[in-house]
Motif scaffolding. Structure first.
Motif, PDB file in Angstrom:
ATOM      1  N   GLY A 218       0.801  -1.210   0.000  1.00 46.94           N
ATOM      2  CA  GLY A 218       0.000   0.000   0.000  1.00 46.94           C
ATOM      3  C   GLY A 218       0.833   1.258   0.000  1.00 46.94           C
ATOM      4  O   GLY A 218       0.415   2.281   0.498  1.00 46.94           O
ATOM      5  N   VAL A 219       2.041   1.194  -0.569  1.00 51.60           N
ATOM      6  CA  VAL A 219       2.956   2.332  -0.579  1.00 51.60           C
ATOM      7  C   VAL A 219       2.758   3.118  -1.880  1.00 51.60           C
ATOM      8  O   VAL A 219       2.712   2.536  -2.961  1.00 51.60           O
ATOM      9  N   PRO A 220       2.634   4.455  -1.821  1.00 51.09           N
ATOM     10  CA  PRO A 220       2.500   5.253  -3.050  1.00 51.09           C
ATOM     11  C   PRO A 220       3.729   5.090  -3.957  1.00 51.09           C
ATOM     12  O   PRO A 220       4.853   4.952  -3.476  1.00 51.09           O
ATOM     13  N   LEU A 221       3.492   5.094  -5.239  1.00 53.55           N
ATOM     14  CA  LEU A 221       4.563   4.969  -6.223  1.00 53.55           C
ATOM     15  C   LEU A 221       5.072   6.336  -6.631  1.00 53.55           C
ATOM     16  O   LEU A 221       4.327   7.305  -6.676  1.00 53.55           O
ATOM     17  N   ASN A 222       6.332   6.398  -6.970  1.00 52.09           N
ATOM     18  CA  ASN A 222       6.897   7.600  -7.584  1.00 52.09           C
ATOM     19  C   ASN A 222       8.081   7.189  -8.432  1.00 52.09           C
ATOM     20  O   ASN A 222       8.591   6.085  -8.305  1.00 52.09           O
ATOM     21  N   GLY A 223       8.469   8.041  -9.363  1.00 51.45           N
ATOM     22  CA  GLY A 223       9.587   7.747 -10.239  1.00 51.45           C
ATOM     23  C   GLY A 223       9.225   7.977 -11.694  1.00 51.45           C
ATOM     24  O   GLY A 223       8.166   8.521 -12.010  1.00 51.45           O
ATOM     25  N   GLU A 224      10.106   7.542 -12.555  1.00 58.75           N
ATOM     26  CA  GLU A 224       9.912   7.731 -13.992  1.00 58.75           C
ATOM     27  C   GLU A 224      10.215   6.438 -14.730  1.00 58.75           C
ATOM     28  O   GLU A 224      11.086   5.671 -14.322  1.00 58.75           O
ATOM     29  N   ILE A 225       9.499   6.221 -15.817  1.00 53.98           N
ATOM     30  CA  ILE A 225       9.745   5.093 -16.705  1.00 53.98           C
ATOM     31  C   ILE A 225       9.950   5.669 -18.099  1.00 53.98           C
ATOM     32  O   ILE A 225       9.112   6.425 -18.596  1.00 53.98           O
ATOM     33  N   ALA A 226      11.068   5.331 -18.713  1.00 57.13           N
ATOM     34  CA  ALA A 226      11.354   5.812 -20.074  1.00 57.13           C
ATOM     35  C   ALA A 226      10.525   5.010 -21.078  1.00 57.13           C
ATOM     36  O   ALA A 226      10.487   3.777 -21.027  1.00 57.13           O
ATOM     37  N   ILE A 227       9.844   5.703 -21.969  1.00 55.90           N
ATOM     38  CA  ILE A 227       9.043   5.074 -23.008  1.00 55.90           C
ATOM     39  C   ILE A 227       9.859   5.102 -24.296  1.00 55.90           C
ATOM     40  O   ILE A 227      10.332   6.158 -24.729  1.00 55.90           O
TER      41      ILE A 227
ATOM     42  N   ASN B 133      12.981  10.939 -29.859  1.00 59.77           N
ATOM     43  CA  ASN B 133      12.609   9.601 -29.392  1.00 59.77           C
ATOM     44  C   ASN B 133      12.359   8.654 -30.564  1.00 59.77           C
ATOM     45  O   ASN B 133      11.458   7.812 -30.525  1.00 59.77           O
ATOM     46  N   VAL B 134      13.151   8.797 -31.624  1.00 59.13           N
ATOM     47  CA  VAL B 134      13.055   7.935 -32.798  1.00 59.13           C
ATOM     48  C   VAL B 134      13.874   6.676 -32.523  1.00 59.13           C
ATOM     49  O   VAL B 134      15.051   6.767 -32.163  1.00 59.13           O
ATOM     50  N   PRO B 135      13.284   5.489 -32.695  1.00 59.73           N
ATOM     51  CA  PRO B 135      14.054   4.269 -32.431  1.00 59.73           C
ATOM     52  C   PRO B 135      15.132   4.057 -33.486  1.00 59.73           C
ATOM     53  O   PRO B 135      14.973   4.453 -34.646  1.00 59.73           O
ATOM     54  N   VAL B 136      16.229   3.464 -33.089  1.00 58.40           N
ATOM     55  CA  VAL B 136      17.323   3.164 -34.014  1.00 58.40           C
ATOM     56  C   VAL B 136      17.081   1.755 -34.555  1.00 58.40           C
ATOM     57  O   VAL B 136      17.440   0.762 -33.931  1.00 58.40           O
ATOM     58  N   LEU B 137      16.429   1.687 -35.723  1.00 60.60           N
ATOM     59  CA  LEU B 137      16.057   0.414 -36.335  1.00 60.60           C
ATOM     60  C   LEU B 137      16.377   0.451 -37.827  1.00 60.60           C
ATOM     61  O   LEU B 137      16.506   1.525 -38.423  1.00 60.60           O
ATOM     62  N   ALA B 138      16.465  -0.708 -38.429  1.00 58.16           N
ATOM     63  CA  ALA B 138      16.769  -0.801 -39.858  1.00 58.16           C
ATOM     64  C   ALA B 138      15.701  -0.102 -40.704  1.00 58.16           C
ATOM     65  O   ALA B 138      16.022   0.542 -41.700  1.00 58.16           O
TER      66      ALA B 138
END
Length: 82
Positions: A9-18, A43-48
């Motif tokens: 029951g602990v509040p969450l905090n922080g960041e998640i990179a999308i 935030n462009v993915p490095v893909l072929a």
């Protein structure tokens, strides 16, 4: 699909990179052809697929300038050749 399961029951905090989405970036890259102003995408993915689209746009006269981190791209299509 990944999941995050939270116990307690602990509040969450922080960041998640999308991470960037290829299916969102490719149409936006093509949209640079509609304007003679620079288009900056982050935030462009490095893909072929992204690299292939960049080469295709360059063949038609667009300039592609990636940044040092590789996830931001500036596209400028002011001198389209075909």
């Amino acid at each position: 699909m990944d999941a995050i399961r939270i116990h307690g029951g602990v509040p969450l905090n922080g960041e998640i990179a999308i991470s960037g989405a290829k299916n969102a970036a490719l149409p936006l890259m093509a949209a640079c052809l509609l304007s003679d102003e620079p288009l900056v995408l982050s935030n462009v993915p490095v893909l072929a697929d992204i690299k292939t689209m960049a080469r295709l746009l360059e063949q038609h006269g667009a300039s592609i300038e990636p940044t040092d981190d590789g996830h931001t791209v500036t596209l400028h299509a002011s001198s389209i050749t075909s």
